[in-house]
Design a protein around this motif. Structure first.
Motif, PDB file in Angstrom:
ATOM      1  N   GLU A  33       0.834  -1.206   0.000  1.00  0.00           N
ATOM      2  CA  GLU A  33       0.000   0.000   0.000  1.00  0.00           C
ATOM      3  C   GLU A  33       0.869   1.257   0.000  1.00  0.00           C
ATOM      4  O   GLU A  33       1.391   1.659   1.032  1.00  0.00           O
ATOM      5  CB  GLU A  33      -0.876  -0.036   1.264  1.00  0.00           C
ATOM      6  N   VAL A  34       1.052   1.864  -1.171  1.00  0.00           N
ATOM      7  CA  VAL A  34       1.771   3.132  -1.294  1.00  0.00           C
ATOM      8  C   VAL A  34       1.004   3.977  -2.294  1.00  0.00           C
ATOM      9  O   VAL A  34       0.663   3.496  -3.375  1.00  0.00           O
ATOM     10  CB  VAL A  34       3.216   2.942  -1.817  1.00  0.00           C
ATOM     11  N   GLU A  35       0.735   5.225  -1.903  1.00  0.00           N
ATOM     12  CA  GLU A  35       0.049   6.122  -2.829  1.00  0.00           C
ATOM     13  C   GLU A  35       0.873   7.372  -3.021  1.00  0.00           C
ATOM     14  O   GLU A  35       1.436   7.903  -2.075  1.00  0.00           O
ATOM     15  CB  GLU A  35      -1.330   6.486  -2.289  1.00  0.00           C
ATOM     16  N   ALA A  36       0.937   7.832  -4.253  1.00  0.00           N
ATOM     17  CA  ALA A  36       1.657   9.066  -4.544  1.00  0.00           C
ATOM     18  C   ALA A  36       0.689  10.241  -4.480  1.00  0.00           C
ATOM     19  O   ALA A  36      -0.415  10.178  -5.023  1.00  0.00           O
ATOM     20  CB  ALA A  36       2.299   8.977  -5.919  1.00  0.00           C
ATOM     21  N   ALA A  37       1.110  11.307  -3.806  1.00  0.00           N
ATOM     22  CA  ALA A  37       0.315  12.531  -3.730  1.00  0.00           C
ATOM     23  C   ALA A  37       0.403  13.301  -5.049  1.00  0.00           C
ATOM     24  O   ALA A  37      -0.507  14.030  -5.412  1.00  0.00           O
ATOM     25  CB  ALA A  37       0.813  13.404  -2.582  1.00  0.00           C
ATOM     26  N   TYR A  38       1.514  13.129  -5.756  1.00  0.00           N
ATOM     27  CA  TYR A  38       1.745  13.822  -7.029  1.00  0.00           C
ATOM     28  C   TYR A  38       2.212  12.800  -8.060  1.00  0.00           C
ATOM     29  O   TYR A  38       3.167  12.060  -7.812  1.00  0.00           O
ATOM     30  CB  TYR A  38       2.808  14.915  -6.869  1.00  0.00           C
ATOM     31  N   VAL A  39       1.530  12.785  -9.194  1.00  0.00           N
ATOM     32  CA  VAL A  39       1.837  11.804 -10.252  1.00  0.00           C
ATOM     33  C   VAL A  39       1.899  12.525 -11.592  1.00  0.00           C
ATOM     34  O   VAL A  39       0.968  13.257 -11.950  1.00  0.00           O
ATOM     35  CB  VAL A  39       0.744  10.704 -10.319  1.00  0.00           C
ATOM     36  N   GLY A  40       2.984  12.303 -12.322  1.00  0.00           N
ATOM     37  CA  GLY A  40       3.083  12.849 -13.673  1.00  0.00           C
ATOM     38  C   GLY A  40       2.068  12.182 -14.577  1.00  0.00           C
ATOM     39  O   GLY A  40       1.249  12.834 -15.203  1.00  0.00           O
ATOM     40  N   SER A  41       2.108  10.836 -14.618  1.00  0.00           N
ATOM     41  CA  SER A  41       1.168  10.083 -15.435  1.00  0.00           C
ATOM     42  C   SER A  41       1.124   8.629 -14.986  1.00  0.00           C
ATOM     43  O   SER A  41       2.134   8.084 -14.540  1.00  0.00           O
ATOM     44  CB  SER A  41       1.604  10.129 -16.906  1.00  0.00           C
ATOM     45  N   GLN A  42      -0.048   8.015 -15.130  1.00  0.00           N
ATOM     46  CA  GLN A  42      -0.126   6.564 -14.958  1.00  0.00           C
ATOM     47  C   GLN A  42       0.347   5.940 -16.261  1.00  0.00           C
ATOM     48  O   GLN A  42       0.170   6.524 -17.330  1.00  0.00           O
ATOM     49  CB  GLN A  42      -1.549   6.127 -14.654  1.00  0.00           C
ATOM     50  N   ILE A  43       0.960   4.776 -16.141  1.00  0.00           N
ATOM     51  CA  ILE A  43       1.477   4.107 -17.332  1.00  0.00           C
ATOM     52  C   ILE A  43       1.056   2.642 -17.335  1.00  0.00           C
ATOM     53  O   ILE A  43       0.792   2.074 -16.284  1.00  0.00           O
ATOM     54  CB  ILE A  43       3.020   4.203 -17.436  1.00  0.00           C
ATOM     55  N   PRO A  44       1.032   2.051 -18.524  1.00  0.00           N
ATOM     56  CA  PRO A  44       0.723   0.619 -18.608  1.00  0.00           C
ATOM     57  C   PRO A  44       1.889  -0.208 -18.066  1.00  0.00           C
ATOM     58  O   PRO A  44       2.993   0.311 -17.880  1.00  0.00           O
ATOM     59  CB  PRO A  44       0.540   0.391 -20.110  1.00  0.00           C
ATOM     60  N   ASP A  45       1.640  -1.481 -17.852  1.00  0.00           N
ATOM     61  CA  ASP A  45       2.674  -2.378 -17.336  1.00  0.00           C
ATOM     62  C   ASP A  45       3.607  -2.784 -18.476  1.00  0.00           C
ATOM     63  O   ASP A  45       3.507  -3.867 -19.026  1.00  0.00           O
ATOM     64  CB  ASP A  45       2.028  -3.613 -16.693  1.00  0.00           C
ATOM     65  N   ALA A  46       4.490  -1.855 -18.836  1.00  0.00           N
ATOM     66  CA  ALA A  46       5.486  -2.111 -19.887  1.00  0.00           C
ATOM     67  C   ALA A  46       6.849  -1.744 -19.323  1.00  0.00           C
ATOM     68  O   ALA A  46       6.944  -0.993 -18.352  1.00  0.00           O
ATOM     69  CB  ALA A  46       5.174  -1.256 -21.122  1.00  0.00           C
ATOM     70  N   PHE A  47       7.906  -2.254 -19.907  1.00  0.00           N
ATOM     71  CA  PHE A  47       9.254  -1.943 -19.458  1.00  0.00           C
ATOM     72  C   PHE A  47       9.688  -0.654 -20.149  1.00  0.00           C
ATOM     73  O   PHE A  47       9.938  -0.645 -21.346  1.00  0.00           O
ATOM     74  CB  PHE A  47      10.218  -3.082 -19.800  1.00  0.00           C
ATOM     75  N   ILE A  48       9.736   0.443 -19.384  1.00  0.00           N
ATOM     76  CA  ILE A  48      10.063   1.733 -19.980  1.00  0.00           C
ATOM     77  C   ILE A  48      11.467   2.195 -19.606  1.00  0.00           C
ATOM     78  O   ILE A  48      11.979   1.862 -18.534  1.00  0.00           O
ATOM     79  CB  ILE A  48       9.032   2.823 -19.618  1.00  0.00           C
ATOM     80  N   VAL A  49      12.067   2.967 -20.506  1.00  0.00           N
ATOM     81  CA  VAL A  49      13.401   3.522 -20.300  1.00  0.00           C
ATOM     82  C   VAL A  49      13.432   4.963 -20.813  1.00  0.00           C
ATOM     83  O   VAL A  49      12.557   5.392 -21.558  1.00  0.00           O
ATOM     84  CB  VAL A  49      14.498   2.696 -21.017  1.00  0.00           C
ATOM     85  N   GLY A  50      14.479   5.674 -20.417  1.00  0.00           N
ATOM     86  CA  GLY A  50      14.670   7.058 -20.852  1.00  0.00           C
ATOM     87  C   GLY A  50      14.348   8.024 -19.735  1.00  0.00           C
ATOM     88  O   GLY A  50      13.712   7.669 -18.742  1.00  0.00           O
ATOM     89  N   TYR A  51      14.826   9.262 -19.861  1.00  0.00           N
ATOM     90  CA  TYR A  51      14.588  10.318 -18.885  1.00  0.00           C
ATOM     91  C   TYR A  51      14.927   9.823 -17.467  1.00  0.00           C
ATOM     92  O   TYR A  51      14.180  10.005 -16.527  1.00  0.00           O
ATOM     93  CB  TYR A  51      13.138  10.806 -18.979  1.00  0.00           C
ATOM     94  N   GLY A  52      16.065   9.160 -17.348  1.00  0.00           N
ATOM     95  CA  GLY A  52      16.532   8.669 -16.053  1.00  0.00           C
ATOM     96  C   GLY A  52      16.279   7.194 -15.815  1.00  0.00           C
ATOM     97  O   GLY A  52      16.988   6.550 -15.046  1.00  0.00           O
ATOM     98  N   LEU A  53      15.267   6.635 -16.469  1.00  0.00           N
ATOM     99  CA  LEU A  53      14.937   5.214 -16.293  1.00  0.00           C
ATOM    100  C   LEU A  53      15.877   4.362 -17.141  1.00  0.00           C
ATOM    101  O   LEU A  53      16.152   4.703 -18.292  1.00  0.00           O
ATOM    102  CB  LEU A  53      13.488   4.961 -16.713  1.00  0.00           C
ATOM    103  N   ASP A  54      16.314   3.251 -16.571  1.00  0.00           N
ATOM    104  CA  ASP A  54      17.322   2.455 -17.266  1.00  0.00           C
ATOM    105  C   ASP A  54      16.954   0.987 -17.373  1.00  0.00           C
ATOM    106  O   ASP A  54      16.034   0.507 -16.716  1.00  0.00           O
ATOM    107  CB  ASP A  54      18.653   2.541 -16.522  1.00  0.00           C
TER     108      ASP A  54
END
Length: 182
Positions: free
Chosen positions: A141-162
């Motif tokens: 149980e963790v909730e973010a107070a501020y979210v840029g965007s929800q995303i699908p369950d895919a492996f994403i990279v870029g903008y810091g993500l590796d």
């Protein structure tokens, strides 16, 4: 930009411009909500460093920053659930309103552990800000107070993500082709 990195991307999920708009929106929300508070932004390294750099420039109120580094992934694509602190905070936390800044919130295990750890150090408040939220992967149980965007369950990279310490420097966020990590 290496042609190899680009050919490993299946599709672009968010362009540079879309990310900039998200960061501006989240920065404005934080500036409004923390106007009369003692804001301390805590970046969870390494993935959130790009987001943190842009976010702190989008925040228009006084804020301090600090950094934590954790390890929970090893070199695989699934979280191990074991969190190791590699770099702890430099500041005492009492009197601060802490905003944990993350690149992506998926299982929630790392953020849950860190929130509990930091809560025990006596801050005024702790909330979470994440650029990307992957709610269907949540295990705790963790909730973010501020979210840029929800995303699908895919492996994403870029903008810091590796993936395996590569692709962090892509200016956009893209879905990595499964053949790269399988």
């Amino acid at each position: 930009m290496s042609e190899n990195m680009l050919q490993d991307i299946q599709e672009v999920l968010f362009t540079e411009e879309q990310i900039a708009k998200m960061v501006e929106r989240v920065g404005a929300e934080i500036s409004r909500d923390y106007k009369d508070k003692n804001l301390l932004l805590v970046s969870v390294l390494k993935g959130s460093v790009v987001f943190m750099a842009d976010l702190m420039r989008a925040i228009t109120i006084p804020a301090r920053i600090d950094f934590m580094a954790t390890s929970s992934y090893g070199s695989g694509v699934k979280t191990s659930g074991v969190v190791k602190i590699l770099k702890d905070l430099d500041l005492e936390l009492s009197g601060y309103d802490i905003l944990m800044v993350e690149d992506i919130l998926d299982s929630g295990k790392t953020l849950s552990y860190l929130t509990e750890l930091l809560q025990s150090r006596g801050p005024k408040s702790i909330r979470v800000c994440t650029l990307f939220d992957k709610p269907e992967r949540r295990e705790v149980e963790v909730e973010a107070a501020y979210v840029g965007s929800q995303i699908p369950d895919a492996f994403i990279v870029g903008y810091g993500l590796d993936f395996d310490e590569k692709y962090r420097n892509l200016p956009f966020v893209g879905v990595l082709k499964p053949c790269v990590y399988e």
